[in-house]
Every structure is written in structure tokens, then in C-alpha cells.
Design a protein around this motif. Sequence first.
Motif, PDB file in Angstrom:
ATOM      1  N   HIS A   1       0.840  -1.189   0.000  1.00 24.27           N
ATOM      2  CA  HIS A   1       0.000   0.000   0.000  1.00 24.27           C
ATOM      3  C   HIS A   1       0.880   1.247   0.000  1.00 24.27           C
ATOM      4  O   HIS A   1       1.938   1.264   0.652  1.00 24.27           O
ATOM      5  N   PRO A   2       0.497   2.323  -0.720  1.00 24.71           N
ATOM      6  CA  PRO A   2       1.349   3.521  -0.777  1.00 24.71           C
ATOM      7  C   PRO A   2       1.682   4.114   0.582  1.00 24.71           C
ATOM      8  O   PRO A   2       2.797   4.630   0.786  1.00 24.71           O
ATOM      9  N   GLN A   3       0.755   4.073   1.548  1.00 18.36           N
ATOM     10  CA  GLN A   3       0.999   4.626   2.872  1.00 18.36           C
ATOM     11  C   GLN A   3       1.210   3.548   3.936  1.00 18.36           C
ATOM     12  O   GLN A   3       2.002   3.746   4.871  1.00 18.36           O
ATOM     13  N   LEU A   4       0.543   2.431   3.818  1.00 19.68           N
ATOM     14  CA  LEU A   4       0.589   1.421   4.873  1.00 19.68           C
ATOM     15  C   LEU A   4       1.722   0.420   4.711  1.00 19.68           C
ATOM     16  O   LEU A   4       1.998  -0.353   5.631  1.00 19.68           O
ATOM     17  N   GLY A   5       2.376   0.428   3.586  1.00 20.07           N
ATOM     18  CA  GLY A   5       3.450  -0.537   3.354  1.00 20.07           C
ATOM     19  C   GLY A   5       2.913  -1.908   2.964  1.00 20.07           C
ATOM     20  O   GLY A   5       1.780  -2.042   2.474  1.00 20.07           O
ATOM     21  N   ALA A   6       3.721  -2.924   3.182  1.00 20.09           N
ATOM     22  CA  ALA A   6       3.338  -4.282   2.796  1.00 20.09           C
ATOM     23  C   ALA A   6       2.077  -4.714   3.538  1.00 20.09           C
ATOM     24  O   ALA A   6       1.939  -4.483   4.735  1.00 20.09           O
TER      25      ALA A   6
END
Length: 387
Positions: A141-146
Motif C-alpha cells: 500500500h502507498p501509505q501502509l506498506g506491505a
Amino acid sequence: MKFALLGADSESCLLVQAAADLGHEIVWYGDVAQVDRATHPWLATADQGDDWETLFDRDVCDFVIVGQGDTPATRRVEQVIQLVRIGRPLLITFPLDESVLSYYEIDMARLDSGAVLYHFNPLVSQTNRIEEFATWIRDGHPQLGAIEQVICERPLAERSRENDLWHFARDVELLDNIAGPLDRLGALGSPDESATYSGLSVQLLGKSQVPVRWSVGPADQSPLPSLTFIGQQGRARFEFDESGVFRSSEGSAPDDLSQTTAPTECLNRFIAALDTPSVSKTTWLAALRAMELTDTIEISLRRGRMIDVHRQQLTEELSFRGTMSAWGCGVLMVLPPLLLLAGWFAELLGLPIANYWAHGLFAILALFLLIQFAPKLLLRKKVPPEV
């Protein structure tokens, strides 16, 4: 195009209305007792028939929309198989039946005829959003990471076996598109059946190796099901309705999703499959995969462990081999003891055949083994139609 309706339910009526809005003409309908005629004006513009075999005539209509209606599921499956065998294009509401074997049989008929066969699951209609979710699973995810876990929660007022499995079949197709292909399933529940399905929880795992959990619960707060992506830096939660529109917990759905209806999207893809050679001629394999996973729930509950779901198409050769395997077990259980007993009695009676019972057993077993080669000789190879 001209089309017919075989069996009315809430979603087949939506498909009929969408087809009418797109300029297609309904010319025949049957098994529509549960439809409110005041709210469906198309009933006055088409012929009502009791003989569904009218649909065998290609001049009657160009395609058929199939719903459940008041017909038992097993009978409806038989009708669908016959229509598919003669190559009639069908658009079917999903799930049609709870037995995965029915989906195999329909798929075998499709492979024989090459018929255009689509199913309607509104939860997978928003392909752009689903592709975005799948990208999060694959690339992060662009903000949440993997993404580390996906949770689908389905609140239900009626949590029974039939209702749970019906909703799971629809939801798992969505989850398979996002985090699949899913090929391992483990179901958790109480030994008491009513308690099992009132709090059913299903763990899924696939090629992406991201754990997926589906569960049911009471409809106490929001009546809408939710999809939550848990990442390294937090979580993103979406609610979705039965039309397949996703709404973030932070706001409403984007306008482009709100203006698009699932029935219209499905009809457009189905009509494109009829008109365009390059468009996939079926979505039935996705329906079959969803029902394979649904069917595995009770196996997992019974065995108390994760189950590997091996996906394969049922063909005439596989069906023949399965039948012969069952007969082979019966032959090996019954024939040798029977011949031993017959040889013993023949020897007591002094009959000359007592010396040849072993030869008879050998001949019968050899004949049974030779029959295993029958599919290669009798079943011609078929090139699967484009899907």
C-alpha cells in the motif's frame, strides 16, 4: 438483441431491467411468480410461457438470463445443462446451486458446446477497484506498506448453514480476485452445527502468501460487510454493499464507482462476449473456483485442519476414471473372496472347475485393467473452446 428470462429472483430482475435500459428486448419469461408486476413493466411486453424448452429454438431469443425462481435448484441445474449443451448463451445469477458437482457438470457441457456462459456476482463488478486492491497485495500500500493480512467481515441477521455458505461463495470470489489464487482453506467452528455457523470463521491462503480471514457475525452496528487491509503502518477499511460498491471508512465511494451499476457492467461484458471473438467467452471457471472453496468448508470442519484445494476441470476422462476407481474397489473387495469360496465349494463337491478358479480371477482382473485404456480409444480429444 432479444432475450428471455428463466426464473425470477432479485438479481435476475436487475439484469432484466439493465438489459431493457441498454435497448435489448425481452420476448419471453417463465417462472416469475415472485415478481411484483406493478414494479416490473417489462412483464407486459413479453410472452409468458410454461414450457421452458421453447428456449431451445434459436429464433426465439439471442440469449437467456437465468435466475432461481421457484424451481428447485437441482431442476434448474438440469435445465441449464441442457441449454448449454446446445450452445445457448446464458447469464446466470450466482450461486445457482450449493453443490460443486453441478458446476462441474455445467462446465463439462460448456467445454463440449463452446457456449457463452457468464455468471453474475455483483461483488466483483468494480474491476478497477479490485485491481487496485490486488496491487496492494502484490506491491504494498502507498501509505501502509506491505499488506500483512486481509479481513472480510460479513454481518448477517440470519446465520444458518445455507445463508453463510451462500454469502461465502460470493465473497470468496472477491477475495480470490484480490489475494488469490486461494488454494488452502481452514474453517473454525463449534461441534454444534448451529453454533458453528453462527460464528463461522474461515482462514484462506494462496499464492500471495497473505493470510485472508472471512467471518460472520451479528448485524449489530453496520449492516454492511467490510474489507480490511492490515499493513505494516496501519490499516485501511472499506465497507461494500450488495451492488459491489466500496466505500472507505473515511468517506463515500468515488463518483465513478457510484454511477456504475453492477448489472449494467455485467451485461456489457456479456454482450461483448457474444459480439467480439477476442473477448473471453465465459466466467464460469471463477464461479467453479468459488464453489470449490465453499465446498471445502465442511470438509475442513469435519477433519479439523487446513485443506489444500486442488483445482482441475472435470472432463469425460476424469469422470470415467473416477467411476472405474469406485468399481475397482468394489471388485477387489468382493470378487477374490467370492471366487475363493466358490473354489472351496467346487473342491468339496468334486467339480473339475475347482482347479481353475485362480485362472478365472486372473482373467477378470486382467479384463478390468484393460478397460482402463478405453478412454484413450473411445473418448476423442477435444480442443477446449476459447475462454
